[in-house]
Each structure stands twice: as structure tokens, then as C-alpha cells.
Design an enzyme around this catalytic site. Structure first.
Site, short mmCIF file in Angstrom:
data_model
loop_
_atom_site.label_atom_id
_atom_site.label_comp_id
_atom_site.label_asym_id
_atom_site.label_seq_id
_atom_site.Cartn_x
_atom_site.Cartn_y
_atom_site.Cartn_z
N ILE A 127 0.85 -1.20 0.00
CA ILE A 127 0.00 0.00 0.00
C ILE A 127 0.88 1.24 0.00
CG2 ILE A 127 -1.94 -1.14 1.16
CD1 ILE A 127 -1.14 0.69 3.64
N ASP A 128 2.16 1.08 0.39
CA ASP A 128 3.05 2.24 0.47
C ASP A 128 3.59 2.66 -0.91
OD1 ASP A 128 2.75 1.79 3.18
OD2 ASP A 128 4.67 0.77 3.41
N ARG A 163 -12.42 23.52 13.19
CA ARG A 163 -11.27 22.86 13.81
C ARG A 163 -10.16 22.57 12.80
NH1 ARG A 163 -14.83 18.28 16.90
NH2 ARG A 163 -14.99 19.34 18.90
N MET A 170 -0.87 5.95 6.55
CA MET A 170 0.27 5.03 6.54
C MET A 170 1.27 5.41 5.44
SD MET A 170 -1.10 1.23 7.36
CE MET A 170 -1.22 0.65 9.04
N GLY A 171 2.27 4.57 5.26
CA GLY A 171 3.26 4.81 4.23
C GLY A 171 4.67 4.50 4.69
N ARG A 172 4.79 4.25 5.98
CA ARG A 172 6.08 3.94 6.59
C ARG A 172 7.13 5.01 6.24
NH1 ARG A 172 8.39 -2.11 6.75
NH2 ARG A 172 6.30 -2.53 6.02
N GLN A 274 -6.80 1.43 6.10
CA GLN A 274 -6.29 1.65 4.75
C GLN A 274 -5.87 0.36 4.05
OE1 GLN A 274 -3.55 5.45 5.10
NE2 GLN A 274 -3.86 4.46 7.05
O1 F6P Z 1 4.04 -1.52 4.75
C1 F6P Z 1 2.68 -1.47 4.89
C2 F6P Z 1 2.29 -0.90 6.21
O2 F6P Z 1 0.89 -0.86 6.23
C3 F6P Z 1 2.90 0.46 6.54
O3 F6P Z 1 2.28 1.49 5.83
C4 F6P Z 1 2.75 0.49 8.04
O4 F6P Z 1 3.75 1.27 8.66
C5 F6P Z 1 2.95 -0.93 8.42
O5 F6P Z 1 2.68 -1.73 7.30
C6 F6P Z 1 2.09 -1.38 9.59
O6 F6P Z 1 2.45 -2.66 9.96
P1 F6P Z 1 1.66 -3.61 10.97
O7 F6P Z 1 0.55 -4.24 10.21
O8 F6P Z 1 2.69 -4.61 11.37
O9 F6P Z 1 1.16 -2.76 12.08
#
Ligand code: F6P
Length: 342
Positions: A127-128, A163, A170-172, A274
Site C-alpha cells: 500500500i506504500d 477545527r 500510513m506509508g512507513r 487503509q
Molecule cells: O508496509 C505497509 C504498512 O501498512 C505500513 O504502511 C505500516 O507502517 C505498516 O505496514 C504497519 O504494519 P503492521 O501491520 O505490522 O502494524
């Protein structure tokens, strides 16, 4: 008859089942027997497999997650476990493996291929969308669409209550989801890991919007974005620190904004929403085409390669090339939309 094994590793992602279904259908068409390996590389170590046929894979094209289950492993994989996995692979009579996964899974696949001689091909999911070896990894479109819908929903409540709403996506280590959902959702400020956050710039934009009578704002922030001087945790690292109340970037931003400007601020962390649920049509199509191509690569004996999308064509690339570097958001692209949005 060839026996093909298929596994899904790392984080789940919408479209995994579409690939599995395509591998089974194309594989059977070509006279192959397809075996599903459960829970990623663990299934190979533990000999946890099941035969996949038309019946088992019927009705899964549009189903989120993975019918095979998955697990997270950080490479490099333990040598003894690798040897066990290879031994099981050979004993099972499998001729080749399709490894569907992101950066980590593909790195492990590369080790199995290069160090242990396992004949395999890779299929990129994420997804990233951070893999440089492909223009696109399936799952991303679905994540962007979900995030965009959430932004739309949060927009109306932010406006009603005057507000600031900070939406953490997400996206790491990369800001692709934030960028694309930010553009599609009309975010006023988008913040990504590739560009350190300048809080003064953020306050200035919020104040200038307020001065123009826009007393609400939407900020989209990627979980890996950083405010210099503060430490925050990305989603994947949060669990172990739960009791220490490690804050994510969204919460930090909302707090800083409240303190500096006095504007009422809220944070919404979209998290695993997501990644769940049904894939978009685009992801189903790419995933299906990737699955078909993976079987073709196996039949052509092109092991050590990963299917990819390049210039709108389904092709392939050596896995070692594909995992070399991360695909990040270019500063110029970022700046164009940053200034344009406020
Ligand atoms: O790499 C996909 C991802 O969804 C990232 O965007 C996110 O940081 C990570 O995995 C979350 O991982 P987990 O499912 O181990 O919490």
C-alpha cells in the site's frame, strides 16, 4: 506437470487474493498444480500448505486480505530456518515458487534464490508503493481511495466545528499515500517523511487561512514524517511501546498546533483501515495481470525476476534490482502541491 508454490508475506494488502486466483487459473490452464503456502515463509518452514484449485479460489477476486494468511519477518532470515524451508520445498516436489510481498518479503526471496538456489519469481504488493522496481505495486490505489474518502468525511466535520483536523495516514518511510490522498482530498497541508516538517511554515499557513475566514484546516501527515527535535513512532513500531504511550506524528502535530495557535485541533489516525477490505477495480486488474505474468515467468524459467509495471506495460525486472532502493516522493512534486493547496 509443474508444481508451483505460492505464498503471501509481510503486511496484507487488498489485491493479494486476486493474484492468488490468477496464479491458480493461469497455472491450471498451463497444466500446473498450484500449492498455497500458509502464512508467508513460515508455512515453508512448518510445511503448512494446501492445494489450491478453482473451487478453493472461487469468489476471492474482490476479497481483501489473503486466504493464505501472512506473517511478518525482517530479513535476513535465520540460516537454520532457511535450510529447513529449502529442505521442505524440495521434499514437497515443488518446481517453483511465487513470492508475493513487499520490500522485506522480496529481500528474503532474493536470499532464497541467490544463496539457496530456490527457483522463484516475485510479485510486488505494497500500500506504500515504495518499491523502486515497479511504477506501481497493487494495494496502493485502494489505500489512497480509502484515505481520500476519510479526508472527505473529516473535511465536513472540521468545517462545521471550525477545527484543525490532522489525518495520519500510513506509508512507513515514504509519503506516497499522503501525497496522493492529500491531492485527491484537497488537504490544505500535506506532510511527508521525505521533507522534514517546518512547524513555522505550518503555523503560518493555518493563520493565513484563518485570516482569510477559513477557520478550519485539513492536514494530512504520513506516519513517518518528522518534526526536527521530536521523536515519534510509525505504526509498525507502536505495539511494543503501547504502555509507554509513544505518540505518533499526528498526535504530536495536533498538540503542537493547539499550543502555538490556540486553534481547536483533533487527530484521526486511519491506520489499518487503509489496508483492509475490498480492492479497487484498478488493483484487481493489476494484481490479476501480475499473477498471470508470474506464471509466464516460471514457464519461461526466468527465476530471480519480479513482475512489474513499467510505462503501463506488465514486464519484469531482476529482484536484486527491484529491491536496491526505495521509491521516494521527489521534493519538486511535493513543493508544487504544498504551495498550491494552502
Ligand atoms: O508496509 C505497509 C504498512 O501498512 C505500513 O504502511 C505500516 O507502517 C505498516 O505496514 C504497519 O504494519 P503492521 O501491520 O505490522 O502494524
Amino acid at each position: 506437470m509443474r508444481k508451483i508454490g505460492v505464498l503471501t508475506g509481510g503486511a496484507d494488502c487488498p489485491g493479494l487474493n486476486s493474484v492468488i486466483r490468477a496464479v491458480v487459473r493461469k497455472g491450471m490452464q498451463e497444466g500446473c498444480l498450484v500449492t498455497g503456502i500458509k502464512n508467508g515463509w513460515n508455512g515453508l518452514v512448518e510445511e503448512d500448505t494446501r492445494i489450491l484449485d478453482l473451487r478453493v479460489t472461487s469468489g476471492i477476486l474482490d476479497r481483501g486480505g489473503t486466504i493464505l494468511g501472512t506473517s511478518r519477518l525482517t530479513p535476513p532470515m535465520d540460516e537454520a530456518l532457511m535450510d529447513k524451508a529449502v529442505e521442505n520445498f524440495r521434499r514437497s516436489g515443488m518446481d517453483a515458487l511465487v513470492a508475493i510481498g513487499g520490500e522485506h518479503t522480496l529481500r528474503i526471496a532474493l536470499d532464497f534464490f541467490e544463496q539457496k538456489g530456490v527457483p522463484l519469481v516475485g510479485v510486488p504488493k505494497s500500500i506504500d508503493n515504495a518499491l523502486s522496481g515497479t511504477d506501481y505495486a497493487f494495494g496502493f490505489d485502494t489505500a489512497v481511495n480509502i484515505a481520500t474518502e476519510c479526508i472527505d468525511r473529516l473535511h465536513t466535520t472540521a468545517e462545521s466545528h471550525h477545527r484543525i483536523i490532522v489525518i495520519e495516514v500510513m506509508g512507513r518511510h515514504t509519503g506516497w499515500i499522503a501525497m496522493e490522498a492529500g491531492i485527491a482530498g484537497g488537504a490544505h497541508i500535506t506532510l511527508i517523511p521525505e521533507v522534514p516538517i517546518d512547524m513555522d511554515r505550518v503555523y503560518k499557513i493555518l493563520r493565513s487561512r484563518h485570516d482569510r475566514g477559513k477557520n478550519f484546516s485539513i492536514i494530512v501527515v504520513s506516519e513517518g514524517a518528522r518534526v526536527p527535535g521530536y521523536s515519534t513512532k510509525v505504526m509498525e513500531a507502536r505495539e511494543e511501546d503501547e504502555l509507554e504511550e509513544t505518540v505518533g506524528i499526528g498526535k504530536l502535530l495536533a498538540g503542537l498546533i493547539r499550543k502555538e495557535t490556540g486553534y481547536e485541533s483533533r487527530v484521526s489516525v486511519l491506520g489499518h483501515i487503509q489496508r483492509g477490505g475490498t480492492p479497487t477495480a484498478y488493483d484487481r486488474i493489476i494484481a490479476t495481470r501480475f499473477g498471470v505474468k508470474a506464471v509466464e515467468l516460471i514457464l519461461e524459467g526466468r527465476f530471480g525476476e519480479m513482475v512489474n509495471l513499467h510505462n503501463n506495460r506488465i514486464q519484469s525486472v531482476k529482484i536484486n534490482e527491484a529491491v536496491k532502493e526505495r521509491k521516494t516522493v521527489e521534493q519538486k512534486f511535493y513543493e508544487t502541491f504544498h504551495d498550491f493547496s494552502e
